[in-house]
Each structure stands twice: as C-alpha cells, then as structure tokens.
Design an enzyme around this catalytic site. Structure first.
Site, PDB file in Angstrom:
ATOM      1  CE1 TYR A 159      -4.993 -10.759   2.219  1.00  0.00           C
ATOM      2  CE2 TYR A 159      -5.360 -10.623  -0.141  1.00  0.00           C
ATOM      3  CZ  TYR A 159      -5.853 -10.637   1.153  1.00  0.00           C
ATOM      4  OH  TYR A 159      -7.199 -10.564   1.351  1.00  0.00           O
ATOM      5  CD  GLU A 209      -5.252   2.451   3.201  1.00  0.00           C
ATOM      6  OE1 GLU A 209      -6.188   3.228   3.513  1.00  0.00           O
ATOM      7  OE2 GLU A 209      -5.430   1.339   2.715  1.00  0.00           O
ATOM      8  CG  HIS A 247      -9.275   1.439   1.838  1.00  0.00           C
ATOM      9  ND1 HIS A 247      -8.100   1.007   2.366  1.00  0.00           N
ATOM     10  CD2 HIS A 247      -9.807   0.378   1.209  1.00  0.00           C
ATOM     11  CE1 HIS A 247      -7.919  -0.261   2.053  1.00  0.00           C
ATOM     12  NE2 HIS A 247      -8.941  -0.663   1.347  1.00  0.00           N
TER      13      HIS A 247
END
Lengths: 290, 403
Positions: A159, A209, A247
């Site tokens: 986003y 990441e 995560h």
C-alpha cells in the site's frame, strides 16, 4: 491488457459466508470487481450479498464460468481449498489465509505441478488491477490507475509503494502481493516476468524481505531480460539474525539471505535499489524521466 | 517453537527413534536419584549431566556463577550431585546465548553412550528441514558429526550430503539405504541406521517440525545408532492440530515482554536501540525499523499491531515499548486500509491520556483511509505528539528527535 485480473475476470469467493469472506467480498464488489458467486460447503443453493452460493468449486465453475478464486478459509482447511479450486480448473487462485502449516503447503505445491492453475499467496494481500478488479484485501482507493506494476511480499508495504507511486504522479497498473510464507505459489521472478510482458506497465517496483533467495533469483532474471526499469527495496536491514519477524518466511538464515546481500545482488543486476522505504515512489519517477 | 532436548527426545521415542536415555530433573536430590536409576539400568558408573536451555554450545559454555560447564560427565553420585549443584539455577553462557546467558531450570541426567565395546564408535551429523526453493523437505547429513555444521559446510562442503524427499511419495527405502551407505556403515549398524532415518523422517512429518537436527548421530561400540542430542523446532502454524505439543512451550525461555505482547496479539521482538516503533504489518514494520536507522536512530523493537489497531492495542504497545529505559522516542506508523486512521488517532489520544506521564517525543504517522482527519485530531488534541502523513516527513521527525 493487464496482468492476472481485469474487469472481465469472473471471480468466486471460497469461504464466502464467513466473517472475513463477507467483509472483503463486499469491499471487492464496491470496488467494481466482477464477483459472480461464492463457495461454502452445505450452504449451496442460497444467496449471499445477492450472489449465488455453491457447495463446491466445481459447481460454481459449471454455473458461473468462474476463472478466478479468492480464498478466505481458516488455516486448517486452506490447503484443501486451494487444491479443490485447482481440481475444478480455476486458472488463478488467490489465497489470503495466514498461518497455513508449512507441510500442508509442501503438498499443495506438489499437487499444483502440471495443472493449469496459478496460485498467488498464501498469506498475501491479493492482486489488484487498478480501477478494474480488486481480488484481495487491500484498500482499493489508494490504487489509482497508472503505469507502474508492483510485486511485494508484504501487505502494508504494498500500500505504501502504491501510495507513493500515485503521489509521484505515476499511478498503478497491477499490484501483486505474492505473500510472506516460506512456500508460495508465485515467486518474485514469475510476478516480475508477468509485469515485464505487460504493455500497460512502464516500470516495476519490487519489494522484498529478508529470508530466502527469491529476490536474488528475480534480480538475475532482470539482469538478462529487463525491458523496463525496476526499483527495489528490501525490508529488514536492521533485523537480528535467527528471529522470526512477523512473517514465517522472514528469518535470516545463511549469509546470502540478509537484506545487505540481497540489495547488493539487486544493484549488481541493474535494479535501482533504495535504502529508505520513503524513497520508493520518488526514485521510480526519477528513473522514468531518464 | 523451540523444544528442550529432553522434550524432543521423549517425542522421538514415540516414533521408535533410539535416543541417549535420560531423566530430566529440577533438583539436586532428584538428580542423584536419577543417576542411581541410570547406573542400575546401564550397569555403567558413568553418566552425563546436561543443562536444558534453548541454545547450543552447552558443552563449551559455562555457568557464570560457578564456572561449571553446561555438559559434564561424572562417575559417582558425588560427581553428579556437585555438577547438579553447579548448574541448576545458574546462568549458562554459550556462543549462542549472548553475554546475558540463560537461566537453567532443568538438567537432563543421561546415560553414557561412549562405552567401550567390540567396534569403533563414530559421530555423524543429520538434520531434516525445508528446502524453500524446491518446496520439498531435505535430509542433510555428514560423516563429520559432533561439531559445528556451518564450519563443515564452509571448510569441507564435499562432506555434506543432501537427500530430497518427494512430497507425495515420502522417504523411500533406497534413500534411507543411500544415507547409511554414504555414512560408511555396514552390517548391524547399517540396518539400524536405515531404521533410524526412516523413523526420524516419520517424526519430522508427524510432529510438523520445521527443523529437526541430530548432532551427534552416534554409532556405539556395539553397532547401535542413537540420537545423543536433538534440536527440534516446531511449525507454530501447525500447533492448532497438536495441542499436546503446544503445551510443551517453555515461556521461561522467552523474553517476558514478548510473552506479554503475545497476550494482546501483538507481534513483538525486543532489540537494543533507542527509538521504539509501533506499525501495522510485518513488512512495513521492518521497513520502519530500517528507516529509523537511516534517520540516525537505532530501532528498539519490532512491533506489528496487525490489522486491528485500536485504543487497547495502542495502549498495550505503548506500555510494552516504554518498559525499555533506553527508548528516547516512539514512532507510530500506521497505513490505514481497512483500519481507519481517525480511529487509530483517537486510540492514540486515549492511550496517551490514560498513561499520563509520557515524557519522550511521540511521532505519529497515519496514512491511508481518513488520514487528513486523523492528523487534525492529533494536532488539535494539545498533546505533545508530532504528526506526519508522508513517510519522508516521519523520517525527518525521527532525525530531529534523536539529534
């Protein structure tokens, strides 16, 4: 043209009548997405959000001609839901569910081999083609139509990137949230290939990441095949080794999956790597001017 | 989720994987009794005392208070008693624990497996884990056991073997035999190794491990194959189908602040910096930490408040971050999608007023749904809170706060 989904996609929602499914399906429909129905076992024959509910994905495909499915099924049953969608011939399955056991995904990945089904996710925000179709949980209003494609492991960072691209006057073509789990259906490189081939995309933002080798794989492909500029960012430069940072996939293991190692490989492969997440949109605008 | 050696060994035994037998105890008296039992069973005076903590390098590590090593071999009740006294309740520092070390609450009194016999003993290495790039489980093994496997991989990569397991077919007999052959085994030991590997793989899958490491994997002088040590890591996503395994969690091994955060469904990791942060989404949280560093600060924590940032979670986040006296500023970075920014802002104001005495700068960056209304709320609240909408503005505010 567009990538993965557009205004003509026929979308069904698995886990349609649950809390999550109901909430996000409503948002998808409000965005203008062509949701043609949903699946909840034992609720077939009823209607929900003015759309038909089916017992099985196969039924839904037969009656509606659906070619895309989005999954909001709890983690214990999500692997089963993905395989059911693939078996019914759904071309694109987007699995939002977070927390699927890794061994379940080992089975799913193997099951999908040789089938004509692409899986996005799990544990992802979904896919959106701006102002056409939102197959995911992202806030739709941020994604204004434009010519930048986004590939990202992370939800809110997607986003952020979209917002910066729009504020830089560029806008978004399609954003693909590939998911943050150790095993996912569509790795970074495949999502990048799709956007690289898309005539409606002029530049690609690639967000990764710590953990794994997907960004390095994508970078090597980009080095030899890029026809448009790529701006890259890797989250987790300050993450301590061996710790799970939200995560499941984001654990630094060996020396090659640190943020620094990934950023180095990406730079060497011609990607415009930004150190600060605040510079993503600005850098893309500058690169496109050249 | 990590398990202790003694817990992992108990689980392996259920899958008929032979282990170095032992009894886990938490008092010196129980350690003496355990030794007597083991001595009778094994008919051997020797036994081993092993500190139970979630970290490796115990043998070379030392208890700060007493100087005793984390693993000790003894041959009398007096030996075992003195080791137990020296280890239990002490703080063990190893290469993996960091300087602060870990408190030892339990020890495992275990049988001595290095006894003499007709044949030569040998140490191997074997682990099972996920190969992320292939999406398959892989068995990694080496003839070089008992030492740091990263070192072996670096210095003599030819001594590390890998065997991938097909997701639907599972581990095949020929693969287990190949592993035993590659380890140079024959006769009884070969047969035992094939059984060991086959059952170990069943345990890995059955228990939903994310990593299972046996180091050393040991061939005794009488050709038995056993696990002398075991490091077991469980997939937390799979604990929902293993309530019995979830109960094995030892929260004393975890950072108490992280445990408290977990109660509020906050995902928190403590770090050593001076700028605290509270963010929605793991990726954005890591990116925010990186931005703090680039602005001249050091992140004090990772904190993902998830999809529901409300007054309660924000307040809990504040309390947890402010427990750390090193924190000089706090950055709240919320990208509101489904979450409305004005609601988060109201939550921040409510939490701030409730906590009262916050005397460090708070920077709030709210972007997304109703961001402008949120900034107005914060700016008009009269609180010493600095607000931003763009990420670059937040970065500048952090820069000023740590300057």
């Amino acid at each position: 043209m567009s990538v993965l989904v557009n205004k003509d996609s026929k979308i069904i929602v698995q886990g349609f009548t649950g809390t999550e499914g109901t909430f996000h399906a409503t948002q998808m429909i409000e965005y203008g997405t062509n949701v043609v129905g949903g699946v909840t076992p034992n609720k077939g024959g009823t209607t929900h959000l003015d759309k038909p509910v089916f017992n099985t994905v196969a039924d839904a495909v037969k009656k509606t001609g659906a070619n895309v499915s989005i999954i909001f099924v709890p983690p214990a049953f999500a692997a089963d839901a993905i395989m059911e969608a693939a078996e019914a011939g759904i071309a694109l399955v987007v699995c939002i569910t977070e927390g699927i056991p890794v061994q379940d995904m080992v089975k799913v990945k193997n099951y999908l081999q040789g089938k004509n089904t692409r899986l996005i996710g799990p544990n992802c925000p979904g896919v959106i083609t701006a102002e056409e179709a939102k197959v995911g949980i992202m806030p739709g209003f941020i994604f204004k139509k434009g010519r930048i494609g986004i590939v990202s492991k992370s939800g809110t960072l997607t986003y952020e990137a979209a917002d910066q691209a729009v504020k830089a006057g560029l806008g978004v073509s399609t954003a693909i949230g590939i998911g943050g789990d150790p095993i996912i259906g569509t790795p970074t490189v495949e999502a990048v290939k799709l956007l690289m081939a898309d005539p409606e995309t002029d530049g690609i933002i690639m967000i990764g990441e710590i953990g794994g080798s997907m960004e390095a794989d994508a970078a090597r492909w980009i080095k030899d095949n890029a026809t448009k500029p790529v701006v890259g960012f890797i989250a987790g430069q300050t993450a301590p080794p061996g710790r799970r940072m939200g995560h499941a996939g984001a654990i630094i293991g060996g020396a090659d999956d640190t943020a620094a190692a990934k950023m180095k490989i990406m730079s060497e492969c011609g990607i415009h790597v930004v150190a600060s997440p605040a510079d993503i949109g600005k850098t893309m605008a500058e690169v496109l001017k050249k | 989720m990590n398990l202790h050696e003694y817990q992992a060994k108990e689980l392996l035994k259920k899958y008929n994987v032979p282990v170095q037998e032992g009894i886990a105890v938490d008092t010196v008296m129980a350690a003496e009794e355990a030794y007597r039992q083991i001595k009778t069973q094994t008919n051997n005076n020797f036994a081993v005392v092993k500190a139970q903590i979630h970290a490796g390098g115990r043998g070379k590590g030392k208890i700060i208070e007493t100087g005793v090593n984390g693993v000790k071999v003894g041959k009398s009740v007096d030996d075992i008693s003195s080791f137990a006294k020296g280890i239990l309740g002490g703080t063990l520092v190893t290469v993996q624990t960091g300087a602060a070390g870990k408190k030892v609450n339990k020890i495992l009194v275990a049988q001595d497996v290095y006894y003499d016999g007709p044949n030569k003993q040998k140490e191997f290495y074997l682990s099972i884990l996920l190969d992320r790039s292939k999406g398959e489980n892989v068995i990694m093994y080496s003839t070089e056991g008992g030492m740091d496997i990263e070192e072996v991989a670096h210095n003599t990569p030819e001594k590390i073997f890998k065997e991938w397991v097909h997701p639907s077919g599972g581990l095949q007999g020929f693969q287990a035999r190949k592993i035993a052959f590659n380890l140079g085994l024959s006769g009884e030991a070969f047969k035992n190794c094939v059984k060991f590997v086959t059952n170990l793989y069943k345990a890995y899958v059955g228990l939903d491990c994310s990593m299972l490491e046996i180091n050393p994997l040991f061939k005794t002088s009488d050709e038995k194959i056993i696990a002398v040590d075991c490091k077991m890591n469980l997939d937390e996503n799979a604990l929902m189908r293993h309530p019995d395994l979830a109960a094995l969690r030892d929260i004393t091994e975890e950072d108490p602040t992280e445990v408290e955060a977990g109660r509020f469904n906050l995902n928190f990791v403590k770090l050593d910096g001076n700028v605290g942060c509270m963010v929605n989404g793991a990726g954005l949280a890591m990116a925010t930490m990186d931005m703090i560093k680039l602005s001249g600060g050091e992140p004090a924590n990772f904190l993902d408040v998830g999809g529901t940032a409300n007054a309660q979670t924000v307040e809990a986040g504040f309390r947890i971050i402010m427990k750390d006296p090193n924190v000089k500023a706090i950055l709240i970075n919320i990208f509101g999608g489904i979450v409305r920014c004005d609601r988060v802002a109201a939550g921040v104001i409510e939490a701030y007023n409730k906590l009262g005495n916050i005397n460090i700068p708070i920077i709030v960056r709210l972007q997304g749904t109703n961001a402008a209304e949120a900034k107005k709320l914060i700016d008009e609240s009269g609180l010493k809170v600095q607000s931003a909408i763009l990420l670059s503005e937040a970065a500048d505010l952090v820069k000023k706060a740590v300057a």
